[in-house]
Design an enzyme around this catalytic site. Structure first.
Site, PDB file in Angstrom:
ATOM      1  N   THR A   1     -49.230 110.463 -87.654  1.00 33.32           N
ATOM      2  CA  THR A   1     -50.329 110.649 -88.618  1.00 33.32           C
ATOM      3  C   THR A   1     -51.197 111.826 -88.191  1.00 33.32           C
ATOM      4  O   THR A   1     -51.601 111.927 -87.033  1.00 33.32           O
ATOM      5  CB  THR A   1     -51.171 109.362 -88.711  1.00 33.32           C
ATOM      6  OG1 THR A   1     -50.287 108.300 -89.060  1.00 33.32           O
ATOM      7  CG2 THR A   1     -52.266 109.488 -89.750  1.00 33.32           C
TER       8      THR A   1
ATOM      9  N   CYS B   1     -56.567 124.993 -65.592  1.00 35.48           N
ATOM     10  CA  CYS B   1     -55.670 123.906 -65.233  1.00 35.48           C
ATOM     11  C   CYS B   1     -55.473 123.860 -63.729  1.00 35.48           C
ATOM     12  O   CYS B   1     -55.047 122.873 -63.189  1.00 35.48           O
ATOM     13  CB  CYS B   1     -54.326 124.080 -65.922  1.00 35.48           C
ATOM     14  SG  CYS B   1     -54.514 124.572 -67.621  1.00 35.48           S
TER      15      CYS B   1
HETATM   16  C1  LIG Z   1     -52.445 130.981 -72.549  1.00 34.01           C
HETATM   17  C2  LIG Z   1     -52.612 129.511 -72.727  1.00 34.01           C
HETATM   18  N1  LIG Z   1     -51.593 128.795 -73.214  1.00 34.01           N
HETATM   19  C3  LIG Z   1     -51.686 127.474 -73.402  1.00 34.01           C
HETATM   20  C4  LIG Z   1     -52.834 126.799 -73.085  1.00 34.01           C
HETATM   21  C5  LIG Z   1     -52.884 125.315 -73.301  1.00 34.01           C
HETATM   22  O1  LIG Z   1     -53.612 125.010 -74.458  1.00 34.01           O
HETATM   23  P1  LIG Z   1     -54.235 123.530 -74.656  1.00 34.01           P
HETATM   24  O2  LIG Z   1     -55.330 123.391 -73.661  1.00 34.01           O
HETATM   25  O3  LIG Z   1     -54.716 123.530 -76.072  1.00 34.01           O
HETATM   26  O4  LIG Z   1     -53.116 122.566 -74.439  1.00 34.01           O
HETATM   27  C6  LIG Z   1     -53.926 127.496 -72.558  1.00 34.01           C
HETATM   28  C7  LIG Z   1     -55.152 126.772 -72.141  1.00 34.01           C
HETATM   29  O5  LIG Z   1     -55.701 127.017 -71.081  1.00 34.01           O
HETATM   30  C8  LIG Z   1     -53.812 128.896 -72.378  1.00 34.01           C
HETATM   31  O6  LIG Z   1     -54.814 129.619 -71.885  1.00 34.01           O
END
Ligand SMILES: Cc1ncc(COP(=O)(O)O)c(C=O)c1O
Length: 390
Positions: A240, A329
């Site tokens: 959904t 991250c």
């Molecule tokens: C280049 C890039 N790709 C992918 C992502 C991941 O995106 P999301 O946080 O929406 O999963 C990020 C986030 O830091 C990013 O900077």
């Protein structure tokens, strides 16, 4: 603390803007319907979803049926790479190519494809943090299912030669995917004029909420769905739909695209001012990716020899300044950035790297204050006579 805090982590995430929140609110209230329902509540939600799809498509020069909404950039990258690989492996295309400076969402999806039998090819990158076009031409051949290179690097801001790479991939019949999460809202993206097959974007980098994104899949491109269990989004992404977030995402996308050029200039002059101020007072500071022919204006990645990122982050945080070491991250983990390692930055310098990313909350005053505080903290970190930072 007398000074207001300064947020320098816009590449990690951004605050939801008022217009976006306003657009979303009715969908948490009276407009709560499920777009798959036949009754009036459902039809109302369906209309909102369809309109949002149209609007996001328009921001990319795409058609509505080429937009698939996801839970964000990570899912979108996985759909793009694994979906394409799984569809194409049956046709004898066995290689998947990517660069070592990609976001972990892409790298991990490529590793997963390798685990499923793909021949994983890591593309060469220059010391300036740009994928080498000649090496790309050698690596991406008629055995390649998909090549994936991000448009803007999330740690150092370098802009990749997306047009040339996409054109080459097309000439050998390989699919080309670009992770445009950091490019969207900064760079003019028009899929009508650039031969990308798959492209991913994320809401929370452009002032929509976290947990919404999209993947553009050019009409006719074979992508196997990752999930099963429903016919939503024509089976490409069952489940959904998150109507409220998708509506907010569409509003944020329109605003980001409308303000793109002006915001680029504003951020570029703020970034340049910050960079010059740092280099003037800390002349041995190293700005990563500075030699690239094009950099997105919102990311400044700096290493100061003789310091370490963790202590600097903490010292800056104590002064109310929030930035990150490497990508978001990775913040909280001490391992040096895979991006900096891949472009040949020494482990000592990589472990001193700080990413300052500017955006909607950044003003001249923020930059002036950081330019004032940063060199003093560097001196302190290097054990010299501590100059008062405030
Ligand atoms: C280049 C890039 N790709 C992918 C992502 C991941 O995106 P999301 O946080 O929406 O999963 C990020 C986030 O830091 C990013 O900077």
């Amino acid at each position: 603390m007398s000074n207001p805090p300064i947020y320098l982590d816009h590449a990690a995430t951004t605050p939801v803007r008022a217009e976006v929140l306003e657009a979303m609110l009715p969908f948490f209230g009276p407009r709560f319907g499920n777009p798959s329902s036949m009754h009036r509540w459902g039809r109302e939600a369906r209309t909102a979803l369809d309109e949002a799809r149209e609007r996001v498509a328009r921001c990319l020069g795409a058609s509505a049926d080429e937009i698939c909404f996801t839970s964000g950039g990570t899912e979108a990258d996985n759909i793009a790479i694994l979906g394409a690989w799984r569809a194409l492996r049956k046709k004898g295309r066995t290689a998947v190519a990517t660069s070592p400076i990609e976001h972990k969402a892409v790298l991990a999806a490529v590793h997963q494809a390798a685990h499923e039998g793909a021949d994983e090819r890591m593309l060469a990158v220059t010391r300036d943090g740009v994928v080498d076009v000649d090496a790309f031409r050698e690596s991406v051949r008629d055995d390649t299912a998909i090549a994936s290179v991000m448009w803007v690097n999330n740690e150092i801001g370098t802009v990749q030669p997306t047009r040339e790479l996409a054109a080459h991939a097309k000439s050998v019949g390989a699919l080309f995917h670009t992770d445009a999460v950091q490019a969207f809202g900064k760079i003019d993206i028009d899929v009508k004029s650039i031969p990308v097959d798959v492209l991913t974007i994320s809401g929370h980098k452009i002032q929509a909420p976290k947990g919404v994104g999209a993947v553009f899949i050019r009409r006719g491109t074979a992508i196997e769905p990752l999930f099963h269990g429903g016919s939503q989004d024509r089976g490409r992404r069952p489940g959904t739909e998150n109507v409220a977030f998708v509506v907010g995402f569409a509003r944020a996308a329109e605003l980001a695209v409308a303000e793109r050029e002006e915001e680029w200039s504003r951020l570029e002059s703020l970034r340049d001012a910050l960079e010059s101020a740092i280099l003037a007072r800390v002349p041995d500071a190293v700005i990563h990716g500075r030699g690239a022919s094009k950099r997105a204006p919102h990311i400044l990645n700096v290493s100061v020899p003789g310091t370490d990122s963790e202590s600097m982050l903490m010292a800056l945080d104590l002064r109310g300044i929030g930035c990150s070491a490497g990508s978001a991250c990775q913040s909280g983990s001490v391992s040096p950035s895979h991006v900096l390692s891949a472009i040949g930055v020494s482990p000592e310098l990589a472990s001193a790297a700080l990413r300052m990313s500017i955006g909607c909350l950044t003003t001249d005053e923020c930059v002036a204050r950081v330019a004032h505080v940063f060199p003093a903290l560097v001196e302190k970190a290097r054990g010299k006579t501590a100059a008062a930072a405030d």
